[in-house]
Design an enzyme around this catalytic site. Structure first.
Site, PDB file in Angstrom:
ATOM      1  N   SER A 108      42.949   4.786 -14.281  1.00 50.53           N
ATOM      2  CA  SER A 108      44.380   5.094 -14.382  1.00 50.53           C
ATOM      3  C   SER A 108      44.740   6.134 -13.326  1.00 50.53           C
ATOM      4  CB  SER A 108      44.655   5.672 -15.772  1.00 50.53           C
ATOM      5  OG  SER A 108      45.910   6.300 -15.795  1.00 50.53           O
ATOM      6  N   SER A 109      46.009   6.142 -12.931  1.00 48.36           N
ATOM      7  CA  SER A 109      46.432   7.122 -11.922  1.00 48.36           C
ATOM      8  C   SER A 109      46.450   8.545 -12.496  1.00 48.36           C
ATOM      9  CB  SER A 109      47.811   6.760 -11.368  1.00 48.36           C
ATOM     10  OG  SER A 109      48.764   6.747 -12.404  1.00 48.36           O
ATOM     11  N   CYS A 110      46.336   8.692 -13.822  1.00 52.23           N
ATOM     12  CA  CYS A 110      46.355  10.046 -14.400  1.00 52.23           C
ATOM     13  C   CYS A 110      45.019  10.776 -14.234  1.00 52.23           C
ATOM     14  CB  CYS A 110      46.786  10.021 -15.855  1.00 52.23           C
ATOM     15  SG  CYS A 110      45.554   9.316 -16.929  1.00 52.23           S
ATOM     16  N   TYR A 137      42.491  11.627 -22.185  1.00 50.85           N
ATOM     17  CA  TYR A 137      42.436  10.248 -21.681  1.00 50.85           C
ATOM     18  C   TYR A 137      41.880  10.237 -20.250  1.00 50.85           C
ATOM     19  CZ  TYR A 137      44.322   5.701 -20.123  1.00 50.85           C
ATOM     20  OH  TYR A 137      44.476   4.437 -19.626  1.00 50.85           O
ATOM     21  N   LYS A 141      38.495   8.455 -18.645  1.00 45.73           N
ATOM     22  CA  LYS A 141      38.530   7.506 -17.519  1.00 45.73           C
ATOM     23  C   LYS A 141      37.663   8.009 -16.351  1.00 45.73           C
ATOM     24  CE  LYS A 141      41.139   4.180 -19.072  1.00 45.73           C
ATOM     25  NZ  LYS A 141      40.604   2.827 -19.242  1.00 45.73           N
ATOM     26  N   HIS A 180      55.001   3.517 -23.130  1.00 51.53           N
ATOM     27  CA  HIS A 180      55.348   4.169 -21.866  1.00 51.53           C
ATOM     28  C   HIS A 180      56.856   4.096 -21.643  1.00 51.53           C
ATOM     29  CE1 HIS A 180      51.023   3.337 -21.143  1.00 51.53           C
ATOM     30  NE2 HIS A 180      51.089   4.536 -20.600  1.00 51.53           N
TER      31      HIS A 180
HETATM   32  O1  GFB Z   1      55.510   6.523 -19.256  1.00 52.69           O
HETATM   33  P1  GFB Z   1      55.236   7.867 -19.830  1.00 52.69           P
HETATM   34  O2  GFB Z   1      55.169   7.961 -21.306  1.00 52.69           O
HETATM   35  O3  GFB Z   1      53.904   8.433 -19.281  1.00 52.69           O
HETATM   36  O4  GFB Z   1      56.409   8.874 -19.365  1.00 52.69           O
HETATM   37  P2  GFB Z   1      53.350   9.316 -18.047  1.00 52.69           P
HETATM   38  C1  GFB Z   1      56.843   8.969 -18.040  1.00 52.69           C
HETATM   39  C2  GFB Z   1      58.037   9.907 -17.953  1.00 52.69           C
HETATM   40  O5  GFB Z   1      59.162   9.286 -18.578  1.00 52.69           O
HETATM   41  C3  GFB Z   1      57.852  11.251 -18.661  1.00 52.69           C
HETATM   42  C4  GFB Z   1      59.792  10.187 -19.467  1.00 52.69           C
HETATM   43  O6  GFB Z   1      58.446  12.259 -17.869  1.00 52.69           O
HETATM   44  C5  GFB Z   1      58.629  11.059 -19.955  1.00 52.69           C
HETATM   45  O7  GFB Z   1      59.114  12.281 -20.505  1.00 52.69           O
HETATM   46  N1  GFB Z   1      60.524   9.451 -20.506  1.00 52.69           N
HETATM   47  C6  GFB Z   1      61.873   9.419 -20.646  1.00 52.69           C
HETATM   48  C7  GFB Z   1      59.991   8.714 -21.490  1.00 52.69           C
HETATM   49  N2  GFB Z   1      62.230   8.722 -21.714  1.00 52.69           N
HETATM   50  C8  GFB Z   1      61.090   8.251 -22.278  1.00 52.69           C
HETATM   51  C9  GFB Z   1      60.826   7.437 -23.417  1.00 52.69           C
HETATM   52  O8  GFB Z   1      61.707   7.006 -24.148  1.00 52.69           O
HETATM   53  N3  GFB Z   1      59.506   7.150 -23.664  1.00 52.69           N
HETATM   54  C10 GFB Z   1      58.499   7.602 -22.861  1.00 52.69           C
HETATM   55  N4  GFB Z   1      57.226   7.255 -23.161  1.00 52.69           N
HETATM   56  N5  GFB Z   1      58.718   8.405 -21.794  1.00 52.69           N
HETATM   57  C11 GFB Z   1      51.159   8.436 -19.029  1.00 52.69           C
HETATM   58  C12 GFB Z   1      49.889   9.073 -19.505  1.00 52.69           C
HETATM   59  O9  GFB Z   1      51.865   9.452 -18.465  1.00 52.69           O
HETATM   60  O10 GFB Z   1      50.966   7.463 -18.058  1.00 52.69           O
HETATM   61  C13 GFB Z   1      48.793   8.131 -19.683  1.00 52.69           C
HETATM   62  O11 GFB Z   1      50.174   9.814 -20.665  1.00 52.69           O
HETATM   63  C14 GFB Z   1      48.714   7.052 -18.650  1.00 52.69           C
HETATM   64  O12 GFB Z   1      47.609   8.852 -19.706  1.00 52.69           O
HETATM   65  C15 GFB Z   1      50.065   6.467 -18.294  1.00 52.69           C
HETATM   66  O13 GFB Z   1      48.099   7.512 -17.494  1.00 52.69           O
HETATM   67  C16 GFB Z   1      50.015   5.487 -17.162  1.00 52.69           C
HETATM   68  O14 GFB Z   1      53.510   8.589 -16.760  1.00 52.69           O
HETATM   69  O15 GFB Z   1      53.908  10.702 -18.066  1.00 52.69           O
END
Ligand code: GFB
Length: 311
Positions: A108-110, A137, A141, A180
């Site tokens: 993953s890119s994280c 996580y 990875k 996500h």
């Molecule tokens: O996609 P996301 O949950 O994961 O959130 P990450 C990306 C950004 O979108 C964050 C915002 O800044 C969230 O605060 N966001 C805005 C939201 N509205 C929403 C919403 O309704 N739901 C969600 N989920 N986010 C993950 C990692 O990070 O990315 C994992 O936690 C993994 O480990 C994955 O690597 C690909 O991009 O921040």
């Protein structure tokens, strides 16, 4: 890989595994081995070894993982580190024990540091502290990557590690808490449109930048690398472009035809400020993403309405 090679896709019902299987089927591969979660618990080492002993796969795509968005990662850190460490350890070790010819591990890119120089090159791995919301996580990875490399070095295996950017597409998780951002916003805007709501809440400030890749592009890249890449060094898979969460929300609102307001809730975490992969290594091998973001979101929205949304 021959067309009749025995291919095990771990996680074949998930976003990534199902896309890899669709891609392989299109290319004429037909000898798949799959197990649902109920049939095989990948966290149980003996069960995994028994399965490999019986089935003896030639090739393995390791797409089984405990995944989720920022809230899920932040809320269930123990489950994220435990499940991912055990699943990948069991499959990587069994692949070695039972002579798998080639295995592809999805990272993953994280895995890259929180304040990583952008775009993130493969060599920046372990160059700094990780983003706290997904550290467990990411550590799992990173352990998977190091395990593949160690097995290649000591045992001469051919285990690849690929690092996809944020993915989306059919079979994604649309649960508002654990998903996500991209599927969450598709659902939020669609439900708000149907209920004629005047506003939708977006988590965080809207300023973090993210890169998104349609999972069919990822599957295409995985097959390309399975055929053309034989190195231990990790390789990034991304679209090469990013945008702010606010811009993403505006695009999704437009595709869904939600005309209300976007309200940013800055109490919710932003996570990584920016996460853009450097994809020059992949480009130099001859692979580039093909599905544009608007086109990919429109396809995913259609899939959501037809397969997930219940009025
Ligand atoms: O996609 P996301 O949950 O994961 O959130 P990450 C990306 C950004 O979108 C964050 C915002 O800044 C969230 O605060 N966001 C805005 C939201 N509205 C929403 C919403 O309704 N739901 C969600 N989920 N986010 C993950 C990692 O990070 O990315 C994992 O936690 C993994 O480990 C994955 O690597 C690909 O991009 O921040």
């Amino acid at each position: 890989m021959e067309k009749d090679s025995k291919i095990y896709i771990a996680g074949h019902r998930g976003l990534v595994g199902s896309a890899i299987m669709r891609r392989l089927e299109i290319e004429g591969y037909k000898n798949f081995i799959t197990r649902t979660h109920a049939e095989l618990d990948l966290t149980r080492q003996e069960k995994v070894e028994e399965f490999f002993r019986e089935e003896r796969p030639d090739y393995v795509f390791l797409a089984a993982a405990r995944v989720g968005g920022i809230y899920a990662n932040n809320t269930f850190p123990a489950e994220f580190i435990y499940s991912n460490l055990t699943i990948q350890t069991n499959i990587i070790h069994a692949s070695y024990l039972f002579g798998v010819k080639k295995m592809l591990f999805l990272g993953s890119s994280c895995i890259y540091p929180k304040n990583c120089h952008q775009p993130m090159k493969e060599e920046y791995l372990l160059g700094g502290h990780l983003e706290p919301t997904n550290e467990p996580y990411a550590v799992a990875k990173i352990a998977g990557i190091k395990m593949c490399q160690a097995y290649n070095r000591q045992y001469g295996t051919n285990f690849l590690s690929v690092m996809p950017t944020n993915l989306y597409g059919p079979n994604d998780n649309f649960d508002l808490k654990t998903s996500h951002v991209l599927p969450a916003l598709i659902r939020k805007f669609h439900e708000a449109k149907i209920k004629s709501l005047s506003e939708v809440e977006i988590w965080g400030t809207g300023s973090p930048m993210r890169e998104f890749l349609h999972v069919d592009d990822l599957a295409d890249a995985c097959l390309f690398l399975m055929k053309n890449y034989n190195k231990s060094e990790i390789i990034n898979i991304g679209a090469g472009k990013d945008l702010t969460i606010k811009e993403l929300a505006e695009i999704i609102a437009c595709i869904v035809k939600f005309e209300g307001r976007l309200v940013f809730n800055s109490i919710k975490p932003d996570g990584m400020p920016k996460k853009l992969l450097d994809v020059s290594r992949l480009h130099s091998l001859g692979w580039m993403a093909k599905i544009g973001l608007e086109q990919g979101i429109a396809k995913t929205y259609k899939w959501y309405v037809e397969n997930v949304y219940k009025a």
